[in-house]
Motif scaffolding. Structure first.
Motif, PDB file in Angstrom:
ATOM      1  N   LYS A 100       3.163 -11.545  -2.374  1.00 16.01           N
ATOM      2  CA  LYS A 100       2.280 -10.514  -3.131  1.00 16.01           C
ATOM      3  C   LYS A 100       1.268  -9.819  -1.978  1.00 16.01           C
ATOM      4  N   GLU A 104       1.299  -5.797  -1.765  1.00 14.76           N
ATOM      5  CA  GLU A 104      -0.334  -5.200  -1.781  1.00 14.76           C
ATOM      6  C   GLU A 104      -0.438  -4.350  -0.436  1.00 14.76           C
ATOM      7  N   ASN A 107       1.792  -1.161  -0.567  1.00 14.18           N
ATOM      8  CA  ASN A 107       1.325  -0.252  -1.526  1.00 14.18           C
ATOM      9  C   ASN A 107      -0.007   0.478  -0.998  1.00 14.18           C
ATOM     10  N   SER A 108      -0.745  -0.278  -0.452  1.00 16.59           N
ATOM     11  CA  SER A 108      -1.916   0.312   0.182  1.00 16.59           C
ATOM     12  C   SER A 108      -1.446   1.423   1.263  1.00 16.59           C
TER      13      SER A 108
END
Length: 173
Positions: A100, A104, A107-108
């Motif tokens: 997870k 994240e 994606n960032s």
């Protein structure tokens, strides 16, 4: 005595780190999306391959990944992969990565490079990626032509140079 020397030679060859010109060690892992990945399948395509070994806690990785993402849009005949390394040992601790948190981070950083989940650090060990980031480039013949640990701004110039000299040769009929 001969048996001891032979045993030492066999053990040292098993744990030998890859060198420039060596055939790229193959590995299997899952991608972040859960699908299977076999490096041997990518090698069969005869494209240059960039492997960047990283972790969510690695500061220089966060600098390198967007640069590699930009290069992946320029070098479209090169297969780029981010290899998330889990299971590295630091003293008495084993550093585990949470998928997870990896998602994240990816994606960032707004990267579209496929992420491979090296859950037990097996691929990292095969490439000597025990410090991060470690970047390896494999030529279309399946040989390691670049391996570098760490990242500082400007290192991309060497990556570009290696990619330029190892472009896939197109055969016209």
């Amino acid at each position: 005595m001969k048996k001891i020397l032979l045993t030492i030679l066999l053990i040292s060859s098993v744990f030998a780190l890859p060198k420039l010109g060596d055939k790229a060690p193959t590995f299997f892992t899952k991608k972040l999306d859960g699908s299977s990945f076999f490096l041997s399948d990518s090698l069969e395509k005869k494209n240059p391959i960039v492997l960047s070994f990283f972790a969510t806690w690695c500061g220089p990785c966060r600098i390198e990944i967007p640069i590699l993402d930009s290069l992946s849009t320029v070098y479209k005949d090169t297969d780029f992969y981010l290899v998330n390394v889990s299971g590295l040992k630091q003293g008495n601790r084993t550093l585990k990565e949470d998928p997870k948190m990896v998602k994240e981070m990816i994606n960032s950083l707004k990267t579209s490079i496929p992420v491979l989940m090296d859950k037990y650090g097996v691929a990292a060990e095969k490439y000597g990626a025990l410090a991060l980031p470690t970047t390896a480039i494999i030529n279309p013949k399946g040989e390691i032509v670049y391996i570098h640990t760490g990242f500082a701004v400007g290192d991309e110039k060497e990556i570009i140079s290696v990619l330029e000299s190892n472009k896939k040769v197109k055969v016209e009929n």
